[in-house]
Design a protein around this motif. Sequence first.
Motif, short mmCIF file in Angstrom:
data_model
loop_
_atom_site.label_atom_id
_atom_site.label_comp_id
_atom_site.label_asym_id
_atom_site.label_seq_id
_atom_site.Cartn_x
_atom_site.Cartn_y
_atom_site.Cartn_z
N MET A 1 -7.65 -0.87 18.33
CA MET A 1 -6.32 -0.82 17.71
C MET A 1 -6.26 -1.86 16.59
O MET A 1 -6.60 -3.02 16.81
N HIS A 2 -5.86 -1.45 15.38
CA HIS A 2 -5.66 -2.41 14.32
C HIS A 2 -4.27 -2.24 13.72
O HIS A 2 -3.58 -1.25 13.97
N THR A 3 -3.87 -3.24 12.92
CA THR A 3 -2.52 -3.29 12.37
C THR A 3 -2.55 -3.03 10.87
O THR A 3 -3.48 -3.44 10.17
N LEU A 4 -1.52 -2.34 10.38
CA LEU A 4 -1.32 -2.11 8.94
C LEU A 4 0.11 -2.46 8.60
O LEU A 4 1.05 -1.89 9.17
N ASN A 5 0.29 -3.41 7.71
CA ASN A 5 1.63 -3.77 7.22
C ASN A 5 1.88 -2.97 5.95
O ASN A 5 1.29 -3.24 4.90
N LEU A 6 2.76 -1.97 6.06
CA LEU A 6 2.93 -0.94 5.03
C LEU A 6 4.31 -1.03 4.39
O LEU A 6 5.33 -1.05 5.08
N GLY A 7 4.35 -1.09 3.08
CA GLY A 7 5.62 -1.09 2.35
C GLY A 7 5.94 0.29 1.83
O GLY A 7 5.05 1.02 1.36
N ILE A 8 7.20 0.69 1.91
CA ILE A 8 7.69 1.93 1.31
C ILE A 8 8.55 1.54 0.13
O ILE A 8 9.57 0.87 0.29
N LEU A 9 8.14 1.95 -1.08
CA LEU A 9 8.83 1.53 -2.29
C LEU A 9 9.19 2.75 -3.13
O LEU A 9 8.48 3.77 -3.09
N ALA A 10 10.26 2.64 -3.91
CA ALA A 10 10.68 3.77 -4.74
C ALA A 10 11.82 3.37 -5.65
O ALA A 10 12.49 2.36 -5.44
N HIS A 11 12.05 4.20 -6.66
CA HIS A 11 13.29 4.15 -7.43
C HIS A 11 14.41 4.63 -6.51
O HIS A 11 14.19 5.44 -5.60
N VAL A 12 15.61 4.14 -6.72
CA VAL A 12 16.74 4.51 -5.88
C VAL A 12 16.92 6.03 -5.86
O VAL A 12 16.75 6.71 -6.89
N ASP A 13 17.20 6.57 -4.68
CA ASP A 13 17.46 8.00 -4.44
C ASP A 13 16.22 8.88 -4.53
O ASP A 13 16.34 10.11 -4.57
N ALA A 14 15.03 8.28 -4.49
CA ALA A 14 13.82 9.11 -4.48
C ALA A 14 13.53 9.65 -3.08
O ALA A 14 12.68 10.53 -2.92
N GLY A 15 14.22 9.12 -2.07
CA GLY A 15 14.04 9.61 -0.70
C GLY A 15 13.21 8.68 0.16
O GLY A 15 12.66 9.09 1.19
N LYS A 16 13.16 7.41 -0.19
CA LYS A 16 12.35 6.43 0.52
C LYS A 16 12.79 6.25 1.97
O LYS A 16 11.95 6.29 2.90
N THR A 17 14.07 6.04 2.19
CA THR A 17 14.56 5.83 3.56
C THR A 17 14.47 7.12 4.37
O THR A 17 14.18 7.08 5.58
N SER A 18 14.68 8.26 3.73
CA SER A 18 14.51 9.53 4.44
C SER A 18 13.06 9.72 4.89
O SER A 18 12.80 10.24 5.98
N LEU A 19 12.11 9.29 4.05
CA LEU A 19 10.71 9.37 4.44
C LEU A 19 10.43 8.45 5.61
O LEU A 19 9.68 8.82 6.54
N THR A 20 11.02 7.26 5.61
CA THR A 20 10.86 6.35 6.74
C THR A 20 11.34 7.00 8.02
O THR A 20 10.67 6.93 9.07
N GLU A 21 12.50 7.64 7.98
CA GLU A 21 13.03 8.33 9.16
C GLU A 21 12.07 9.43 9.63
O GLU A 21 11.83 9.59 10.82
N ARG A 22 11.53 10.19 8.69
CA ARG A 22 10.61 11.28 9.05
C ARG A 22 9.34 10.71 9.70
O ARG A 22 8.85 11.27 10.69
N LEU A 23 8.81 9.61 9.17
CA LEU A 23 7.63 9.00 9.76
C LEU A 23 7.91 8.51 11.18
O LEU A 23 7.09 8.70 12.09
N LEU A 24 9.06 7.90 11.39
CA LEU A 24 9.43 7.41 12.72
C LEU A 24 9.61 8.57 13.70
O LEU A 24 9.21 8.48 14.88
N TYR A 25 10.18 9.66 13.22
CA TYR A 25 10.37 10.84 14.06
C TYR A 25 9.02 11.47 14.43
O TYR A 25 8.77 11.81 15.59
N THR A 26 8.16 11.59 13.44
CA THR A 26 6.84 12.19 13.68
C THR A 26 6.03 11.33 14.64
O THR A 26 5.27 11.86 15.47
N ALA A 27 6.20 10.02 14.56
CA ALA A 27 5.45 9.11 15.44
C ALA A 27 6.09 8.99 16.82
O ALA A 27 5.53 8.31 17.69
N GLY A 28 7.25 9.63 17.04
CA GLY A 28 7.89 9.61 18.35
C GLY A 28 8.75 8.40 18.62
O GLY A 28 9.17 8.17 19.76
#
Length: 662
Positions: free
Chosen positions: A1-28
């Motif tokens: 098991m290893h760790t990855l510190n990952l940043g999600i960056l974007a221009h406002v309203d590009a869907g960055k937070t929505s992508l975060t939600e989708r990743l969390l949902y997909t990961a359970g």
Amino acid sequence: MHTLNLGILAHVDAGKTSLTERLLYTAGVIDEIGSVDDGSTLTDSLALERQRGITIKSAVVSFTLDDVTVNLIDTPGHPDFIAEVERVLSVLDGAVLVVSAVEGVQAQTRVLMRTLRRLRIPTLVFINKIDRGGAQHGRTLEALARRLTPSVVPMGRPDRIGTRTAHVTPYDADDPAFTGRLLDVLAEHDDELLSAYVEDTVSYDRLHTALLEQTRRARAHPVFFGSAITGAGVPQLIEGVKNLLPAAGGDPAGPLSGTVFKVERGPAGEKVAYARMFSGTLRVRDRVLFGDGRPEGRVTSISVFDRGTDVREDAVPAGRIGRLWGLSDVRIGDDIGVRRHAQERFFAPPTLETVVVPGPGVDRGALHLALVRLAEQDPLIDLRHDEVRQETSVSLYGEVQKEVVQATLADEFALDVTFRETTPLCIERPVGTGAAVEFNKRDPNPFLATVGLRVDPAPPGGGVDFRLEVELGSMPYAFFKAVEDTAREVLGQGLHGWEVTDCTVTMTHSGYSPRQSHAHQGFDKSMSSTGADFRGLTPLVLIEALRRAGTRVHEPMHSFRIEAPADTLGALLPVLAAVRAVPRTTETRGSVCVLEGAVPAAWVHTLEQQLPGLTRGEGELESVFGHYAPVPGGSIPERPRTDHNPLNRKEYLLKVSRRVGG
């Protein structure tokens, strides 16, 4: 098991937070995907974020992808909160830059990508919103290559783009167009690969190995298409995150080294520090030394992020991010253990400021305390308190940030405030050379000290350099330190009230009265120099040297780029002239014109407001801080001064005598 510190960056309203939600949902991690519009997302936890539908503060959440533990950091997309992004960049192992397939490459997208490439942070690109009407495939890819970097490699093809049934077909080794594009990009940085291509001996395995290596070295940037709302293309992105981005490094048994990138207040008002550990292991009850005169702190509790929440642990090892309690004097940017490198600025500092005006019945003491707490979380708002006028100013990136500060004071502290008109945050630069000196025990010098200082101009961007032309051993080091520290403080306000920078201050004369005592008595202050003498005399000498050198006020200028219909150019140019914008290049590309130039920071917001009406809503403005330029003659803005700089010698000496006498 290893760790990855990952940043999600974007221009406002590009869907960055929505992508975060989708990743969390997909990961359970979550059972249901939250909505930005409904204010139900996991990482936008502040009430103000939920109300406005934008990310204001960075948030950390953890999830597991097979054998990879991902600490995902969701960052603000609005440029007014770029300081929050800056603090996060220093702790990342990799990033996902989100681009809208509808709006394409936007102003903040370019700023972020330039910085990610300069810092060599491995970055994947996710082109979001392929299910939306107006989504573009080829045009978005072309814009990525032209406006961000040519080293982009699309990893799949979107089908039925612009519809709710849009999906993504991944490319594979049997697709000659894909392997050809892959080879073109990778061979730019790999001569051996280019030679093998000429000899027709390149296998797909070798291409994939080269892609992995160059992605991790931030030379190539794989591009994934998809939709955070429908989930299309997200599995392919997850595979890219797992397989293409590097694991967090660092030896848990090595020397302790970490960085504090965020500070918040807990429910009881206690400070909670977010720290990324690069080496060693920080444990509960460990002491933390800050090294600048602040008392050391002892870690009383630690939590680490795990599967959507944080759990209490006894330690946080290298590679992980922990929340730390017990460090009451901690600040953003503090090093824990061995310092990795000097703190670096990735983005320009704020270029605007405003005065906070308390509403009826607001206690000024409570307001000051609230602003101090906000400054703990965002040091760049840079509180500036004027004791004489009882006014507090804050520095800003833009009007949205001002609105957020106002709402935060109301929601979290129950304080009603307004603001004065936003003004540019100017600087002063010396025009010439000026020198002054005051000698010990010689009228009218009331201090037991000799201080001589010379001020010389320095190249733009050089900051303030303090030098000695006297022997370091000619008096105690503490007196030299008192002169330097005081000089830097005094330069916070020059002859016109603005910070003086890009100069060299040289100490040309020094002298003191050695420690003396009467017989059988203790130390006699009236006969011996102290640090207070040098702290009192330095402002008098330095301001006089500045007077003789002269200073000129410079205002912040933004570099701008406007894309607009060519037939609107005639309406645009007079408005640009009215806001003192100076177009440097004008280019016509078919029906579109592109203007680039410089505009005073004070007028950027006005230009943003007027552009849609001038261009039928089709104009696009991109602006970033570029440089400082001399303010045109006759319009020099004078900044209200605080009371610590002695423009009036008599008043200053009276003030000092009162303090000493008190």
